[in-house]
Design a protein around this motif. Structure first.
Motif: not given
Length: 310
Positions: A248-249, A207-209, A167-169
Protein backbone atom coordinates in the motif's frame (compact mmCIF):
# COMPACT_ATOMS: atom_id res chain seq x y z
CA UNK A 1 11.71 48.52 31.36
CA UNK A 2 15.21 49.26 29.99
CA UNK A 3 14.38 52.97 29.64
CA UNK A 4 13.41 53.20 33.30
CA UNK A 5 16.72 51.68 34.36
CA UNK A 6 18.73 54.15 32.23
CA UNK A 7 16.85 57.21 33.55
CA UNK A 8 17.48 56.07 37.09
CA UNK A 9 21.18 55.88 36.40
CA UNK A 10 21.35 59.44 35.10
CA UNK A 11 19.40 60.75 38.10
CA UNK A 12 21.72 59.03 40.53
CA UNK A 13 25.19 58.53 39.09
CA UNK A 14 27.06 55.45 40.09
CA UNK A 15 29.61 55.47 42.82
CA UNK A 16 27.56 57.66 45.22
CA UNK A 17 29.05 61.01 43.92
CA UNK A 18 26.80 64.07 44.22
CA UNK A 19 27.37 67.34 42.33
CA UNK A 20 27.14 70.16 44.89
CA UNK A 21 28.56 73.72 45.27
CA UNK A 22 30.63 74.95 48.17
CA UNK A 23 28.70 76.48 51.01
CA UNK A 24 30.78 79.67 50.97
CA UNK A 25 30.42 81.75 47.85
CA UNK A 26 30.95 78.87 45.60
CA UNK A 27 34.65 78.54 46.43
CA UNK A 28 35.86 75.10 45.84
CA UNK A 29 39.50 75.11 46.88
CA UNK A 30 41.98 76.59 49.34
CA UNK A 31 44.25 79.52 48.50
CA UNK A 32 47.76 78.66 47.63
CA UNK A 33 50.85 80.63 48.37
CA UNK A 34 50.49 82.62 45.14
CA UNK A 35 46.94 83.56 45.92
CA UNK A 36 45.38 81.16 43.39
CA UNK A 37 43.33 78.10 43.95
CA UNK A 38 45.51 75.13 44.62
CA UNK A 39 44.89 71.97 42.59
CA UNK A 40 43.87 69.01 44.71
CA UNK A 41 46.76 66.79 45.52
CA UNK A 42 44.93 63.84 43.99
CA UNK A 43 41.48 63.76 42.28
CA UNK A 44 39.41 60.63 42.39
CA UNK A 45 38.84 59.53 38.79
CA UNK A 46 35.17 59.49 37.71
CA UNK A 47 35.57 57.04 34.75
CA UNK A 48 35.46 53.91 36.89
CA UNK A 49 31.92 54.62 38.14
CA UNK A 50 30.54 55.18 34.65
CA UNK A 51 32.21 52.05 33.38
CA UNK A 52 30.50 50.09 36.13
CA UNK A 53 27.17 51.71 35.21
CA UNK A 54 27.56 50.82 31.54
CA UNK A 55 28.45 47.26 32.47
CA UNK A 56 25.38 47.02 34.68
CA UNK A 57 23.12 48.41 31.93
CA UNK A 58 24.64 45.98 29.39
CA UNK A 59 23.96 43.10 31.75
CA UNK A 60 20.32 44.11 32.18
CA UNK A 61 19.85 44.51 28.41
CA UNK A 62 21.51 41.14 27.79
CA UNK A 63 19.28 39.43 30.33
CA UNK A 64 16.16 40.94 28.77
CA UNK A 65 17.26 39.87 25.26
CA UNK A 66 18.06 36.34 26.42
CA UNK A 67 14.66 36.09 28.10
CA UNK A 68 12.90 37.37 24.97
CA UNK A 69 14.82 34.96 22.73
CA UNK A 70 13.98 32.12 25.12
CA UNK A 71 10.26 32.92 24.94
CA UNK A 72 10.37 33.06 21.13
CA UNK A 73 12.36 29.81 20.91
CA UNK A 74 10.02 28.02 23.31
CA UNK A 75 6.99 29.09 21.28
CA UNK A 76 8.66 28.05 18.02
CA UNK A 77 9.86 24.73 19.39
CA UNK A 78 6.41 23.94 20.74
CA UNK A 79 4.79 24.48 17.35
CA UNK A 80 7.48 23.69 14.76
CA UNK A 81 10.69 22.70 16.50
CA UNK A 82 9.82 19.03 16.94
CA UNK A 83 8.78 18.87 13.29
CA UNK A 84 12.16 20.31 12.24
CA UNK A 85 14.02 17.74 14.36
CA UNK A 86 11.95 14.90 12.87
CA UNK A 87 12.69 16.11 9.33
CA UNK A 88 16.42 16.35 10.00
CA UNK A 89 16.47 12.86 11.54
CA UNK A 90 14.56 11.45 8.56
CA UNK A 91 11.47 10.43 10.56
CA UNK A 92 8.41 10.03 8.30
CA UNK A 93 5.44 12.38 8.76
CA UNK A 94 3.23 9.41 9.63
CA UNK A 95 4.22 6.12 11.23
CA UNK A 96 2.64 2.67 10.95
CA UNK A 97 1.16 1.69 14.29
CA UNK A 98 -0.36 -1.66 13.29
CA UNK A 99 -0.93 -3.86 10.23
CA UNK A 100 -3.06 -7.00 10.22
CA UNK A 101 -4.61 -9.33 7.67
CA UNK A 102 -7.81 -11.00 8.78
CA UNK A 103 -7.31 -14.55 7.52
CA UNK A 104 -9.79 -16.17 9.90
CA UNK A 105 -12.39 -18.22 8.04
CA UNK A 106 -10.65 -17.48 4.72
CA UNK A 107 -9.59 -20.19 2.28
CA UNK A 108 -5.87 -20.16 1.42
CA UNK A 109 -3.95 -21.35 -1.65
CA UNK A 110 -0.26 -22.30 -1.88
CA UNK A 111 1.71 -21.90 -5.09
CA UNK A 112 3.46 -25.25 -4.65
CA UNK A 113 2.29 -28.45 -2.91
CA UNK A 114 3.93 -29.45 0.36
CA UNK A 115 6.08 -32.52 -0.33
CA UNK A 116 9.02 -32.23 2.06
CA UNK A 117 8.53 -34.65 5.00
CA UNK A 118 9.49 -32.09 7.64
CA UNK A 119 7.18 -29.49 6.11
CA UNK A 120 4.33 -32.00 5.98
CA UNK A 121 4.89 -32.70 9.66
CA UNK A 122 4.45 -28.99 10.38
CA UNK A 123 1.43 -28.65 8.09
CA UNK A 124 -0.38 -31.70 9.46
CA UNK A 125 0.92 -31.62 13.01
CA UNK A 126 -1.54 -30.47 15.63
CA UNK A 127 1.32 -29.57 17.96
CA UNK A 128 3.43 -27.52 15.53
CA UNK A 129 4.36 -24.07 16.77
CA UNK A 130 2.56 -21.11 15.26
CA UNK A 131 5.79 -19.53 14.02
CA UNK A 132 6.77 -22.81 12.31
CA UNK A 133 3.44 -22.94 10.54
CA UNK A 134 3.66 -19.28 9.52
CA UNK A 135 7.17 -19.79 8.14
CA UNK A 136 5.89 -22.71 6.08
CA UNK A 137 3.02 -20.66 4.65
CA UNK A 138 5.32 -17.77 3.80
CA UNK A 139 7.81 -20.09 2.08
CA UNK A 140 5.03 -21.48 -0.12
CA UNK A 141 3.66 -17.98 -0.84
CA UNK A 142 0.33 -18.63 0.84
CA UNK A 143 -2.36 -16.26 -0.43
CA UNK A 144 -5.91 -15.61 0.64
CA UNK A 145 -8.37 -16.57 -2.09
CA UNK A 146 -10.51 -13.96 -3.94
CA UNK A 147 -10.59 -11.21 -1.27
CA UNK A 148 -8.97 -10.18 1.99
CA UNK A 149 -9.51 -7.71 4.84
CA UNK A 150 -6.58 -5.50 5.85
CA UNK A 151 -6.48 -3.26 8.92
CA UNK A 152 -3.88 -0.50 9.10
CA UNK A 153 -3.41 1.99 11.96
CA UNK A 154 -1.49 5.15 11.06
CA UNK A 155 -0.13 7.59 13.66
CA UNK A 156 0.59 11.27 12.98
CA UNK A 157 4.22 12.31 13.45
CA UNK A 158 3.96 16.05 12.70
CA UNK A 159 2.10 18.94 14.29
CA UNK A 160 -0.15 18.88 11.21
CA UNK A 161 -0.26 16.55 8.22
CA UNK A 162 -2.72 15.18 5.67
CA UNK A 163 -3.03 11.80 3.93
CA UNK A 164 -3.99 12.82 0.42
CA UNK A 165 -3.86 9.42 -1.29
CA UNK A 166 -3.65 5.71 -0.56
CA UNK A 167 -3.64 3.02 -3.20
CA UNK A 168 -2.63 -0.62 -3.69
CA UNK A 169 0.61 -0.97 -5.67
CA UNK A 170 0.99 -4.33 -7.42
CA UNK A 171 4.57 -5.61 -7.32
CA UNK A 172 3.99 -9.06 -8.87
CA UNK A 173 1.23 -10.60 -10.99
CA UNK A 174 1.20 -14.32 -11.90
CA UNK A 175 -1.27 -17.05 -12.74
CA UNK A 176 -3.56 -18.12 -9.91
CA UNK A 177 -2.00 -20.41 -7.32
CA UNK A 178 -2.89 -24.11 -7.66
CA UNK A 179 -0.29 -25.90 -5.52
CA UNK A 180 -2.53 -26.64 -2.54
CA UNK A 181 -5.96 -25.68 -1.31
CA UNK A 182 -6.38 -25.11 2.45
CA UNK A 183 -10.06 -24.98 3.32
CA UNK A 184 -11.10 -22.68 6.14
CA UNK A 185 -13.49 -23.67 8.94
CA UNK A 186 -17.23 -23.50 8.27
CA UNK A 187 -18.68 -20.03 7.98
CA UNK A 188 -16.24 -18.74 5.38
CA UNK A 189 -17.48 -16.48 2.63
CA UNK A 190 -19.37 -13.67 4.37
CA UNK A 191 -17.95 -10.23 3.72
CA UNK A 192 -17.87 -7.92 6.73
CA UNK A 193 -18.69 -4.22 6.63
CA UNK A 194 -15.59 -2.24 5.70
CA UNK A 195 -14.86 1.38 4.91
CA UNK A 196 -12.72 1.05 1.79
CA UNK A 197 -12.37 -1.50 -0.97
CA UNK A 198 -10.20 -1.95 -4.05
CA UNK A 199 -10.18 -4.39 -6.99
CA UNK A 200 -6.72 -5.51 -8.10
CA UNK A 201 -8.16 -6.82 -11.39
CA UNK A 202 -8.67 -3.23 -12.56
CA UNK A 203 -5.95 -1.53 -14.60
CA UNK A 204 -5.36 1.15 -11.93
CA UNK A 205 -6.81 -0.11 -8.64
CA UNK A 206 -7.97 2.63 -6.30
CA UNK A 207 -9.93 2.66 -3.06
CA UNK A 208 -13.66 3.37 -3.20
CA UNK A 209 -16.53 2.99 -0.76
CA UNK A 210 -19.41 0.55 -0.93
CA UNK A 211 -21.89 3.44 -1.12
CA UNK A 212 -20.08 5.16 -3.99
CA UNK A 213 -18.06 2.54 -5.92
CA UNK A 214 -17.64 4.75 -8.99
CA UNK A 215 -15.70 7.52 -7.21
CA UNK A 216 -12.16 7.23 -5.85
CA UNK A 217 -12.26 7.87 -2.11
CA UNK A 218 -9.19 10.11 -2.00
CA UNK A 219 -10.29 12.21 -4.94
CA UNK A 220 -12.91 13.90 -2.76
CA UNK A 221 -11.71 13.22 0.82
CA UNK A 222 -8.48 13.35 2.77
CA UNK A 223 -7.48 12.35 6.28
CA UNK A 224 -6.04 15.04 8.60
CA UNK A 225 -3.88 14.03 11.56
CA UNK A 226 -1.93 15.85 14.25
CA UNK A 227 0.98 14.50 16.25
CA UNK A 228 0.07 11.25 18.06
CA UNK A 229 -3.44 11.20 16.55
CA UNK A 230 -4.45 7.84 15.06
CA UNK A 231 -6.62 6.70 12.20
CA UNK A 232 -7.70 3.09 11.55
CA UNK A 233 -8.23 2.07 7.94
CA UNK A 234 -10.27 -1.06 7.28
CA UNK A 235 -9.90 -2.21 3.68
CA UNK A 236 -11.21 -5.04 1.54
CA UNK A 237 -8.94 -6.00 -1.37
CA UNK A 238 -10.32 -8.29 -4.07
CA UNK A 239 -8.72 -10.04 -7.03
CA UNK A 240 -9.98 -13.12 -8.86
CA UNK A 241 -8.08 -13.15 -12.15
CA UNK A 242 -4.47 -13.70 -11.00
CA UNK A 243 -2.06 -14.12 -8.13
CA UNK A 244 -1.00 -10.74 -6.75
CA UNK A 245 1.74 -9.49 -4.50
CA UNK A 246 1.22 -5.87 -3.49
CA UNK A 247 1.85 -3.18 -0.92
CA UNK A 248 0.00 0.00 0.00
CA UNK A 249 1.44 3.36 -1.05
CA UNK A 250 0.35 6.39 0.98
CA UNK A 251 1.02 9.97 -0.10
CA UNK A 252 1.30 12.34 2.88
CA UNK A 253 1.41 16.14 2.79
CA UNK A 254 3.24 17.86 5.68
CA UNK A 255 4.08 21.59 5.57
CA UNK A 256 3.43 21.72 1.81
CA UNK A 257 5.88 18.87 1.24
CA UNK A 258 4.63 15.56 -0.17
CA UNK A 259 6.20 12.31 1.02
CA UNK A 260 5.33 8.69 0.27
CA UNK A 261 5.03 5.87 2.79
CA UNK A 262 5.10 2.17 1.83
CA UNK A 263 2.92 -0.13 3.96
CA UNK A 264 3.89 -3.81 3.80
CA UNK A 265 2.26 -6.92 5.22
CA UNK A 266 2.47 -7.99 8.88
CA UNK A 267 5.79 -9.82 8.43
CA UNK A 268 7.41 -7.04 6.43
CA UNK A 269 6.83 -8.81 3.10
CA UNK A 270 4.16 -8.10 0.49
CA UNK A 271 0.45 -8.75 0.87
CA UNK A 272 -0.60 -11.82 -1.17
CA UNK A 273 -3.95 -12.48 -2.84
CA UNK A 274 -4.93 -15.01 -5.48
CA UNK A 275 -7.95 -15.85 -7.52
CA UNK A 276 -9.54 -19.25 -6.99
CA UNK A 277 -8.52 -22.14 -9.26
CA UNK A 278 -10.67 -24.74 -11.01
CA UNK A 279 -8.62 -27.42 -9.31
CA UNK A 280 -5.53 -27.90 -7.16
CA UNK A 281 -2.73 -30.45 -6.91
CA UNK A 282 -3.51 -31.17 -3.23
CA UNK A 283 -6.34 -30.49 -0.83
CA UNK A 284 -6.48 -29.99 2.92
CA UNK A 285 -9.14 -29.23 5.46
CA UNK A 286 -8.77 -27.87 8.97
CA UNK A 287 -8.27 -30.34 11.76
CA UNK A 288 -8.71 -30.00 15.49
CA UNK A 289 -6.99 -28.80 17.61
CA UNK A 290 -4.76 -27.23 14.94
CA UNK A 291 -3.12 -27.65 11.59
CA UNK A 292 -4.66 -29.28 8.52
CA UNK A 293 -5.53 -32.79 7.40
CA UNK A 294 -5.76 -34.27 3.89
CA UNK A 295 -9.24 -33.66 2.47
CA UNK A 296 -11.31 -36.73 1.60
CA UNK A 297 -11.50 -37.32 -2.15
CA UNK A 298 -15.31 -37.11 -2.20
CA UNK A 299 -15.27 -33.66 -0.60
CA UNK A 300 -12.54 -32.45 -2.96
CA UNK A 301 -14.52 -33.65 -5.99
CA UNK A 302 -17.64 -31.93 -4.71
CA UNK A 303 -15.82 -28.62 -4.38
CA UNK A 304 -13.75 -28.98 -7.57
CA UNK A 305 -15.41 -31.31 -10.09
CA UNK A 306 -12.61 -30.77 -12.65
CA UNK A 307 -10.12 -32.44 -10.34
CA UNK A 308 -8.40 -35.49 -11.81
CA UNK A 309 -9.93 -38.86 -10.77
CA UNK A 310 -13.26 -37.26 -9.97
Amino acid sequence: MIGIFVLTLFAFPAGGHRIMGNGRGGKTGKKGRGGGNASPAAEKPEGGGWRAARTWVAGIVGAVLVAAIGVVFTAWFGSRGTDAIDRVSGAPPVTIGHVAVDADERDIALREPVTDPEERRILLGAHAADDERQTLLTRHQAAVIDWMNITVVLVGNRSSMRIVDLRPRITARKSVSDGAYLKAPSGSGEVGTVELRADLDKAAPRFVTAKDPGVRYFSTKQIDLKRDERVTLSMTISGTEAYYEFDLLATVLAEERAEQLVINGPGGGPFRLTGGGDTYRSFYTTSSPGGWAPMPAAEACELFPKTRRC
